[in-house]
Scaffold this motif. Sequence first.
Motif, PDB file in Angstrom:
ATOM      1  N   GLY A  19      -0.404   3.544   0.828  1.00  0.00           N
ATOM      2  CA  GLY A  19      -0.777   4.475   1.788  1.00  0.00           C
ATOM      3  C   GLY A  19      -0.375   4.372   3.220  1.00  0.00           C
ATOM      4  O   GLY A  19       0.177   5.451   3.993  1.00  0.00           O
TER       5      GLY A  19
ATOM      6  N   GLU B 164      -4.707   6.645  -3.537  1.00  0.00           N
ATOM      7  CA  GLU B 164      -5.299   5.525  -3.432  1.00  0.00           C
ATOM      8  C   GLU B 164      -6.562   6.188  -3.720  1.00  0.00           C
ATOM      9  O   GLU B 164      -7.196   4.939  -4.082  1.00  0.00           O
TER      10      GLU B 164
ATOM     11  N   SER C 119       1.002  -1.142   0.355  1.00  0.00           N
ATOM     12  CA  SER C 119       0.535  -0.285   0.001  1.00  0.00           C
ATOM     13  C   SER C 119       0.964   1.052  -0.289  1.00  0.00           C
ATOM     14  O   SER C 119       2.328   1.427   0.827  1.00  0.00           O
TER      15      SER C 119
END
Length: 436
Positions: free
Chosen positions: A50, A390, A48
């Motif tokens: 993020g 994202e 990820s």
Amino acid sequence: MPQLVMDLSPLKASPEFRRIWVGGLFSTLGYNITAVAIALEIYALTGSAGAVGLTGMVAIIPMIVGGLYGGVIADTYDRRKVALGASLGMWLITTFIALHSWLGIHSLTLLYSLIAAESLLQPINQAARGAIIPKLVRGKKLPAANTLMMSVGTLGMSLGPMLGGVLVASVGYKWTYLINVLAFMVGLWALYKLPPMSPELTSATRSGGIRSIAEGFSFVRREKVMGMSFLVDFIGMVFAQGRPIIPALAALTFGGGEAGAGFLLSAGALGAFIGLLFSGFLGRISRQGRFLTLSYLGWGGGFIAFGLVAWAHEGRILTDSVTENLAPLLAAGAALAFMGWADALGGVYRSTIIQTAAPDHMRGRLQGLFIITVAGGPNLGSALVGGLAELTGPSLAAVLGGTLVILAIAVVTVLQPALWRYVPEPVPETRQNPVL
């Protein structure tokens, strides 16, 4: 013939400055090797962007606290002892980061906690170091000294991420983290060898706490040029950060694996170092405020170019080979290098304005506020850009972020043109400060 390369005379004139320069080089190199390893490990654990960007959010509150109170501490106590104590604490944290890998823990919670602790100490260390430099190099040589100190940072940030990516790919996280533990010891030695660096105390700094912090904010508010220099830097750092999206783009768009990610993470600093290496012309620029403002517009434009390059190469068949993905990596790296070039050249005057326009008893506090913008801003920006990626994808996040930088700086410059119009008075070879 006009001087082309950077001025090295401060290294020859001041042995203390030379030791700080060498120690800073090793410390910065090791720090950036570790920063890349942490970013790659977090992405490997989570997949990820993020989660990588969250490192910035974890760091921002400690960074603000450390910047505010670190400046007060640096204006109250011996700055050598302050920098040495904070650096020793950071060295212990780097040791814990290495141990977490050698013991096979690989915990996101632990990594985030160590990042937060280091973010608290880092601005205290930097506030004291920044306030020390005018004591070691004075007068007209201060811009040259700032150029040299920035070259340390940019050289470490250019070689560090590149080495970090290569080391993670070849020897793994354990040995990569250990390198920072060893490199940091050189920086500790350089600070230990300095003579005492006590500040010039006033009643406000003796009282400390909120009153002393408020005095620093009041000074920035009164001096419009300095306030604008903080503002444009904050805008640039918040909306244009490549670090949280580069691991994802290296894995999904550009290719090259960990080594490709390390190359992209180092490209901005490499561009900055090349710009500083051939920075002899900076001494002939009179409209320093205008140059600084334009440098941030260049920073935003480079981030737009980086996003467009990523968008143009989406959907490719990828491999982990750098040579097989050389064209997109070089194109993206060129855009990031331009960002670093623009930021570094403008940053020479950003540092000089802060150091020369402030009285000695306030330099620590202004350095602390400066660190909040130049270090806290990127941490907040990493969280913002990572979160935006994202939602929109990394390519569009870069284009939108760069566009926001250009538009926001244009608006604030029209509303308050003090920095745009700033031309400093000549600085003689004395302690006299220029007038804003």
